[in-house]
Structures are given as structure tokens and as C-alpha cells.
Scaffold this active site. Structure first.
Site, mmCIF file in Angstrom:
data_model
loop_
_atom_site.group_PDB
_atom_site.id
_atom_site.type_symbol
_atom_site.label_atom_id
_atom_site.label_comp_id
_atom_site.label_asym_id
_atom_site.label_seq_id
_atom_site.Cartn_x
_atom_site.Cartn_y
_atom_site.Cartn_z
ATOM 1 N N GLU A 1 -37.582 48.916 -16.156
ATOM 2 C CA GLU A 1 -36.979 47.585 -16.268
ATOM 3 C C GLU A 1 -37.450 46.984 -17.604
ATOM 4 O OE1 GLU A 1 -35.241 46.357 -13.638
ATOM 5 O OE2 GLU A 1 -35.137 44.237 -14.137
ATOM 6 N N ASP B 1 -32.345 39.445 -24.922
ATOM 7 C CA ASP B 1 -32.104 38.361 -25.881
ATOM 8 C C ASP B 1 -30.883 38.724 -26.732
ATOM 9 O OD1 ASP B 1 -34.611 36.857 -25.238
ATOM 10 O OD2 ASP B 1 -35.496 38.733 -25.912
ATOM 11 N N LYS C 1 -27.044 35.302 -34.035
ATOM 12 C CA LYS C 1 -26.686 35.205 -35.460
ATOM 13 C C LYS C 1 -26.553 36.601 -36.057
ATOM 14 C CE LYS C 1 -28.874 30.781 -36.202
ATOM 15 N NZ LYS C 1 -30.120 30.103 -36.534
ATOM 16 N N ASP D 1 -24.586 37.880 -20.555
ATOM 17 C CA ASP D 1 -23.613 36.790 -20.433
ATOM 18 C C ASP D 1 -23.131 36.387 -21.821
ATOM 19 O OD1 ASP D 1 -26.165 35.863 -21.119
ATOM 20 O OD2 ASP D 1 -25.645 33.818 -20.553
HETATM 21 C C1 LIG Z 1 -33.603 36.677 -21.655
HETATM 22 S S1 LIG Z 1 -35.000 37.385 -20.896
HETATM 23 C C2 LIG Z 1 -34.355 38.172 -19.431
HETATM 24 C C3 LIG Z 1 -35.407 38.460 -18.388
HETATM 25 C C4 LIG Z 1 -34.965 39.242 -17.147
HETATM 26 N N1 LIG Z 1 -34.454 40.562 -17.486
HETATM 27 C C5 LIG Z 1 -33.965 38.482 -16.323
HETATM 28 O O1 LIG Z 1 -32.814 38.929 -16.207
HETATM 29 O O2 LIG Z 1 -34.326 37.445 -15.765
HETATM 30 C C6 LIG Z 1 -35.316 38.770 -21.975
HETATM 31 C C7 LIG Z 1 -36.751 39.245 -21.881
HETATM 32 O O3 LIG Z 1 -36.895 40.469 -22.579
HETATM 33 C C8 LIG Z 1 -38.175 40.504 -23.178
HETATM 34 N N2 LIG Z 1 -38.121 41.497 -24.254
HETATM 35 C C9 LIG Z 1 -37.248 41.548 -25.283
HETATM 36 N N3 LIG Z 1 -37.481 42.619 -26.060
HETATM 37 C C10 LIG Z 1 -38.529 43.276 -25.482
HETATM 38 C C11 LIG Z 1 -39.230 44.449 -25.824
HETATM 39 N N4 LIG Z 1 -38.898 45.177 -26.903
HETATM 40 N N5 LIG Z 1 -40.249 44.828 -25.045
HETATM 41 C C12 LIG Z 1 -40.602 44.108 -23.942
HETATM 42 N N6 LIG Z 1 -39.960 42.974 -23.557
HETATM 43 C C13 LIG Z 1 -38.937 42.564 -24.332
HETATM 44 C C14 LIG Z 1 -38.396 39.071 -23.632
HETATM 45 O O4 LIG Z 1 -39.763 38.768 -23.790
HETATM 46 C C15 LIG Z 1 -37.755 38.275 -22.494
HETATM 47 O O5 LIG Z 1 -38.702 37.917 -21.509
#
Ligand SMILES: C[S@@+](CC[C@H](N)C(=O)[O-])C[C@H]1O[C@@H](n2cnc3c(N)ncnc32)[C@H](O)[C@@H]1O
Length: 235
Positions: free
Chosen positions: A69, A143, A147, A179
Site C-alpha cells: 500500500e 498526490d 502543475k 479524483d
Molecule cells: C493524498 S494522500 C492519500 C492517502 C491514502 N492513500 C488515502 O487514500 O487516504 C497521499 C499520501 O502518499 C504519501 N506519499 C507520496 N509519495 C510517497 C512515497 N514516495 N513514499 C511514501 N509515501 C508517499 C504522502 O505522504 C501522502 O500521505
């Protein structure tokens, strides 16, 4: 099949372009307590730099199919899916400490034995996994880096997808949800272009019932943004 054209012991320089925002966050007493008590048994440090091999059977104390995950956020999806799926092991990876602590608290409250959580960059963790070792990879609401000049920070891009696919077993699934319409289209193009993946649905997938609704999906629904799922299988 592996399309990795670099020394697997050294993450490519492009991974120094992070796919996440560094962010701070306060932890509740409960989360702090869960982190202190459970990290030694359920946590995995993911260091930057040279790749550290991960032995999944050793990590989970058994041999079972493993779901990775990526970016588990507050851990609600991971905990709910792991609770509903005790025959598979769930390896979450996240950089955000309060989210990791929250997942550990959920693991404790629900008595889950099939969850481990890595702290660090998912790409470094994946580099240390054996090829063909994962049953599924989940990338839920990554994320979007909207941009154009930040698109290189997106987790779903060709080099990362080749790495993820190489760690999936043949027939294993890569499941993404977003989304963000423009990212969804870019994901689809990237996944379609990977020669080792096949689209399980011929386009966007129907929303699977086993993917729990998190605050990101609720926010999207409230804002009227459609959520899409993409499900690809390794050939
Ligand atoms: C927008 S949140 C979505 C969280 C979760 N998947 C949900 O659906 O509720 C994206 C998460 O991915 C994590 N993230 C992004 N790139 C990552 C990486 N390379 N390694 C670990 N975590 C990462 C960010 O810290 C953030 O908490």
C-alpha cells in the site's frame, strides 16, 4: 520481465525528485503511545541511499501473498482491507509520522497481525523487495502534483511503473485510484504503455467494493470530482 536499466543497488538519481510533500503534523497522545509501543514489532525503517533488501517472510513471520500500500496516509484503508483479508499480508509505506502512528493505533485496536508499516520513500522500499514478490500494489489517491512543472514528481510515471511491475508476481495487480481527472488520464496512458501490464477492464475499472472510502474520496465526492479506479495485471 524487468525493464530496469539501472544498478538495482542504487536508486536512480531521478528518485531524488520526491513524490511527496514534506509536512509536519501533531500527534495525539494515543498515536504517540501506539508509535512507541508498536514500532519495534510492526515498523520498518526505509533508509535513503543504497537499497536495503527486505525479506517479506521474515518481516511478517509467515509466507503469505503480500499487498503493498503506497502512501497509506492515515492508514484507514490499509487497516480496513487487512482486517477483511486475513490470508494476505499488508505492507504499508508512508513518510508522514502521524499517519504511521495512526495506522499502528488501528492495528492495535483491531488486533491485526497481518500489517507492517515502512517509514520512508516507497520507491526505496520497493527497490529492496525481490522481483515477483507482491500479489498486489495499491496506489490510492497519490498526490496529483497538478502543475505541469511538477509532473515529474508523480508516482505513476514510466520508470516507477516498470519498477512496481517487476516486483509484482505474474498475474498480480496494480490498482490505482484518483479524483484528479488529468492525472487519471496520464495514469491510463502510462499504464497502457507499459509492455508488461495488461488492463483488467479495458478502460477505467468499476469502483471495487473492497477499497474503503477515505477522506480523500469523501472530499472529492463533495466537490463533485469523479473518482476513477485503474486496475492492471502483470503479464
Ligand atoms: C493524498 S494522500 C492519500 C492517502 C491514502 N492513500 C488515502 O487514500 O487516504 C497521499 C499520501 O502518499 C504519501 N506519499 C507520496 N509519495 C510517497 C512515497 N514516495 N513514499 C511514501 N509515501 C508517499 C504522502 O505522504 C501522502 O500521505
Amino acid at each position: 520481465m524487468t525493464a530496469i536499466d539501472h544498478d538495482p543497488a542504487v536508486p536512480p538519481a531521478s528518485w531524488t525528485i520526491r513524490t511527496f510533500h514534506p509536512r509536519r503534523g501533531r500527534m495525539s497522545d494515543r498515536q504517540t503511545d501506539a508509535l512507541n509501543r508498536l514500532w519495534p514489532a510492526y515498523g520498518l525503517d526505509v533508509p535513503d541511499g543504497p537499497v536495503v533488501p527486505v525479506d517479506l517472510a521474515d518481516l511478517f513471520g509467515r509466507r503469505a501473498p503480500v499487498v503493498l500500500e503506497i502512501g497509506s496516509g492515515m492508514g484507514d484503508s490499509t487497516a480496513a482491507m487487512a482486517a477483511a483479508d486475513p490470508d494476505r499480508d499488508y505492507l504499508a509505506v508512508e513518510v508522514h509520522t502521524p499517519g504511521i502512528a495512526n495506522l499502528l493505533d488501528l492495528v492495535d485496536r483491531h488486533g491485526l497481525r497481518n500489517v507492517r508499516v515502512g517509514q520512508g520513500d516507497a520507491l526505496s522500499l520497493v527497490s529492496g523487495l525481490p522481483e515477483d514478490s507482491l500479489d498486489a500494489v495499491h496506489v490510492f489517491f497519490p498526490d496529483p502534483w497538478p502543475k505541469a512543472r511538477h509532473h515529474k514528481r508523480r508516482i505513476i510515471q514510466p520508470g516507477h511503473v516498470a519498477l512496481l511491475r517487476s516486483r509484482l508476481r505474474p498475474g498480480g495487480t496494480l490498482h490505482c485510484a484518483t479524483d484528479w481527472a488529468e492525472y487519471a488520464e496520464a495514469m491510463r496512458e502510462t499504464l497502457e504503455a507499459d509492455p508488461g501490464l495488461v488492463d483488467a477492464y479495458g478502460g477505467f475499472a468499476p469502483r471495487p467494493a473492497h477499497r474503503p472510502v477515505t477522506k480523500f474520496e469523501r472530499r472529492a465526492i463533495t466537490a463533485g470530482r469523479p473518482v476513477v479506479d485503474l486496475l492492471y495485471r502483470r503479464r
